[in-house]
Design a protein around this motif. Structure first.
Motif, PDB file in Angstrom:
ATOM      1  N   SER A  42      41.244  51.037  41.717  1.00 17.80           N
ATOM      2  CA  SER A  42      39.938  50.979  42.679  1.00 17.80           C
ATOM      3  C   SER A  42      39.365  51.089  43.073  1.00 17.80           C
ATOM      4  O   SER A  42      37.780  51.064  42.541  1.00 17.80           O
ATOM      5  N   GLU A  55      42.027  45.462  36.947  1.00 15.30           N
ATOM      6  CA  GLU A  55      43.407  44.966  36.240  1.00 15.30           C
ATOM      7  C   GLU A  55      45.037  45.018  36.483  1.00 15.30           C
ATOM      8  O   GLU A  55      45.340  44.858  37.556  1.00 15.30           O
ATOM      9  N   ILE A  58      45.529  45.779  40.765  1.00 17.85           N
ATOM     10  CA  ILE A  58      45.637  44.299  40.985  1.00 17.85           C
ATOM     11  C   ILE A  58      47.541  43.926  40.657  1.00 17.85           C
ATOM     12  O   ILE A  58      48.178  43.309  41.665  1.00 17.85           O
ATOM     13  N   THR A  59      47.977  44.321  39.148  1.00 15.07           N
ATOM     14  CA  THR A  59      49.326  44.080  38.893  1.00 15.07           C
ATOM     15  C   THR A  59      50.037  45.042  39.745  1.00 15.07           C
ATOM     16  O   THR A  59      50.893  44.916  40.563  1.00 15.07           O
ATOM     17  N   ARG A  62      50.175  43.661  43.368  1.00 12.95           N
ATOM     18  CA  ARG A  62      51.729  42.308  43.363  1.00 12.95           C
ATOM     19  C   ARG A  62      52.644  43.538  43.466  1.00 12.95           C
ATOM     20  O   ARG A  62      53.785  42.790  44.316  1.00 12.95           O
ATOM     21  N   LEU A  82      45.452  44.173  48.603  1.00 15.57           N
ATOM     22  CA  LEU A  82      45.370  42.906  46.784  1.00 15.57           C
ATOM     23  C   LEU A  82      44.209  42.025  47.244  1.00 15.57           C
ATOM     24  O   LEU A  82      43.918  41.342  46.480  1.00 15.57           O
ATOM     25  N   ASP A  85      40.958  43.608  46.472  1.00 16.27           N
ATOM     26  CA  ASP A  85      40.884  43.808  44.873  1.00 16.27           C
ATOM     27  C   ASP A  85      40.591  42.284  44.385  1.00 16.27           C
ATOM     28  O   ASP A  85      39.914  42.324  43.116  1.00 16.27           O
ATOM     29  N   LEU A  86      41.459  41.246  44.877  1.00 13.04           N
ATOM     30  CA  LEU A  86      41.347  39.718  44.032  1.00 13.04           C
ATOM     31  C   LEU A  86      39.718  39.407  44.442  1.00 13.04           C
ATOM     32  O   LEU A  86      39.031  38.891  43.224  1.00 13.04           O
ATOM     33  N   ARG A  89      37.320  41.051  41.770  1.00 12.99           N
ATOM     34  CA  ARG A  89      37.700  40.655  40.258  1.00 12.99           C
ATOM     35  C   ARG A  89      36.936  39.069  40.677  1.00 12.99           C
ATOM     36  O   ARG A  89      36.384  39.214  40.058  1.00 12.99           O
ATOM     37  N   ASP A  98      40.125  33.696  42.193  1.00 17.39           N
ATOM     38  CA  ASP A  98      40.758  35.057  42.689  1.00 17.39           C
ATOM     39  C   ASP A  98      40.274  35.049  44.199  1.00 17.39           C
ATOM     40  O   ASP A  98      41.170  34.897  45.177  1.00 17.39           O
TER      41      ASP A  98
END
Length: 650
Positions: A42, A55, A58-59, A62, A82, A85-86, A89, A98
């Protein structure tokens, strides 16, 4: 965790990937490298804007969250990261889902960070920012209102000196401006201007708005000081003082007095704003004046006194540098020698020298300083006979020093006299007097001390009553509110211990939580508040058996212990109390690691309480009980033998 930087993000990412390979699925510590790798990716996205990094972050976030189930100590961190980061995005693609998910995650993190949690301000801020973004996108006023409310709550946890104070100031100002644009309420705009100005003071030089904003702020504050005690008056006085000095070079009849007046005004401005450059300049000017007023000069004593005040009441109180206090004491002694009996300013020199000596006693513990402070206080009081407007000040100062001496020597006559003096001061400070809260507080503290020594319930009851009265006069924002909150909480806990009325303990807990909010990370008394709240929660667990109280007590106890490293005067207390709470949890769940840790902590406390220490028996007893519990669980005879030995020693 969010926002941490590495000198080499690429290397950090590579290393964390290696760590992650060594912690495959099912590894108990897999969530940690997942979180850190997501964080580094990030950060790298922020620097390089490679979408693949975001991306993947975020993965990974999660996945980490899936491993941090409810109850996991890192769940709030995973939720927060998280969510951030959302939202990032969302800023990239403007996909509403998001942002909606980010808001849900921030809410979940906030629930896990209750009042007193060190990261609560971060969750309040993150949720506020996300709601504000959604207002920008969708225009729902409810989002904006909640963002402003959360922003205020975050700002309360980020006072001046907090690294994120400027961010909270700025964001709240922006939200208030948005609300002004929506509703045209002028007070929102006025407050937004004030917040932006405060933020600009925290911004570094080079900020594009700073030059134009600083001048307007100074003029406004100056006008308000002139007419109503607002700072604007003082600013204008400072400007005029500088202008006079430009016109009046050395040798001019008013040069020296102009320097003196400017120094005094800068000192006053420091009192208002706590901007060190004002104080430093005031000290420089006072030194210059002192050189212009050599021995024999009729105004030398005022220059000695003025410089001493800047060094003691101002800079020492700010930075706690003993050299400032030492110099101030020398200067006050010199001024006092020039202010003989009958001098109109002798009282001021007696009082301030006493205050400085009392401060040095607090720092170094030299009893002669305290004894001299008491003697000077008595001399000052003799100059403030009944009817003098400053008599209450002298009564209060001497009472405080006598109470300090009581704590040193435990002579009840000192405490008795302190109580009498505080009562006399209180009579001179009726309802509406600006210093009434100080006398209420001082008398309450002395009565509480006497209750501890003699056990007279009437003293405790009066202490509680006076403490409530003092607190009412110290509303939110008052510099001494936190002291009143804390002392009233302590007295209510004492009353609970006496009468077992649970409402006293409940109120004490609420007050301790309020204190903790006012003592953020870095506050010198934070450990005391953590400890006080932990003790009350532990008491409530003993009374009602709610496990959440015990769990929070342990968490707070650990936090207090971290702030009391080896050498800290209260470390033994924290070791002992945390050990007791872990022992309680062992008895609840019979988890051996709790008992093992409790034993280690009791041993640590016992080492700090050698023979002759007043609390040694408590540590001996606590360790003996824990060893006995371990014997009951594991059957090691050595534990039983040591327990018996310690029990006899206790």
């Amino acid at each position: 965790m969010k926002g941490r930087k590495y000198s080499n993000l690429d290397e950090a990412v590579t290393l964390l990937r290696t760590v992650l390979e060594l912690r495959p699925c099912g590894h108990p510590n897999r969530s940690s490298p997942l979180q850190w790798l997501a964080l580094c990716l990030s950060d790298r996205y922020d620097s390089q804007e490679a979408v693949a990094d975001l991306e993947e972050a975020i993965t990974l976030g999660r996945t980490a969250l899936e491993l941090c189930l409810p109850g996991h100590p890192d769940r709030a961190v995973s939720l927060n990261n998280l969510a951030c980061d959302l939202r990032t995005r969302f800023q990239k693609y403007a996909r509403t889902h998001d942002l909606d998910e980010a808001i849900e995650l921030h809410r979940a993190a906030l629930e896990l960070r209750p009042s007193g949690h060190p990261d609560r301000s971060s969750s309040l801020h993150g949720l506020a920012v996300s709601l504000s973004s959604r207002y920008d996108s969708q225009g729902a006023v409810a989002d904006l209102e909640e963002a402003a409310t959360l922003g205020r709550a975050a700002l309360e946890l980020r006072p001046a000196g907090h690294p994120d104070s400027a961010i909270s100031l700025n964001n709240l100002a922006c939200d208030l401006r948005k609300r002004f644009q929506k509703d045209a309420r002028m007070h929102d705009l006025v407050e937004a201007i004030e917040l932006h100005r405060a933020a600009l003071e925290l911004c570094p030089f080079g900020h594009p708005v700073r030059p134009s904003s600083l001048h307007g702020l100074a003029v406004c504050l100056s006008d308000r000081y002139d007419r109503q005690g607002a700072v604007a008056d003082l600013e204008e006085a400072v400007s005029l003082g500088r202008a006079i000095l430009e016109l009046c070079l050395p040798g001019h009849p008013v040069h020296t007095i102009s320097i003196y007046n400017l120094a005094c005004n800068l000192s006053r401005r420091f009192q208002k704003h706590a901007r060190m450059y004002d104080l430093e300049e005031a000290i420089e000017l006072h030194r210059a004046i002192l050189e212009l007023r050599p021995s024999g000069h009729p105004d030398r004593s005022s220059s000695l006194y003025g410089l001493a005040i800047c060094l003691s009441d101002r800079r020492f109180q700010k930075h706690n540098q003993m050299c400032d206090l030492e110099e101030a004491i020398e200067l006050h002694r010199a001024a006092l020698e020039l202010r003989l009996s009958g001098h109109p300013n002798r009282f001021a020199s007696l009082r301030e020298l006493a205050v400085c000596l009392s401060d040095r006693y607090d720092s170094q513990g030299v009893v002669t300083d305290l004894e001299e402070a008491v003697a000077l206080g008595r001399a000052a009081l003799e100059l403030r006979l009944p009817g003098h407007p400053d008599r209450a000040i002298s009564l209060n100062d001497l009472a405080c020093d006598l109470r300090t001496r009581f704590w040193k020597h435990a002579q009840m006559y000192d405490l008795k006299e302190a109580i009498e003096l505080h009562r006399a001061a209180l009579e001179l400070r009726p309802s509406g007097h600006p210093s009434r809260s100080s006398s209420l507080h001082g008398l309450a503290v002395c009565l509480s001390d006497r209750y501890i020594s003699q056990g007279a319930v009437a003293d405790l009851e009066e202490a509680v009553t006076l403490g409530r009265a003092a607190l009412e006069l110290r509303p939110a924002g008052h510099p001494d509110r936190v002291i009143s909150l804390n002392n009233l909480a302590c007295d209510l806990r004492k009353r609970f211990q006496k009468n077992a009325q649970i409402y006293d303990l409940v109120e004490a807990i609420e007050l301790h939580r309020a204190v903790l909010e006012l003592r953020p990370h870095g506050h010198p008394d934070r450990s005391s508040s953590l400890h006080g709240l932990a003790v009350c929660l532990s008491n409530r667990y003993d009374s009602q058996g709610a496990v959440v109280d015990l769990e929070e007590a342990i968490t707070l106890g650990r936090a207090a212990l971290e702030l009391r490293p080896p050498g800290h005067s209260d470390r033994a207390v924290s070791l002992n109390n945390l050990a007791c709470d872990l022992s309680r949890r062992f008895r609840k769940y019979t988890r051996m690691y709790d008992l093992e840790e409790a034993i280690e902590l009791h041993r640590g406390a016992l080492e700090l309480r050698p023979p002759g220490h007043p609390n040694r028996s408590s540590s001996l007893h606590g360790l003996a009980v824990c060893l006995s519990d371990r014997y009951d669980s594991l059957g090691a005879i050595t534990d039983l033998e040591e327990s018996v030995t310690l029990g006899h020693a206790a």
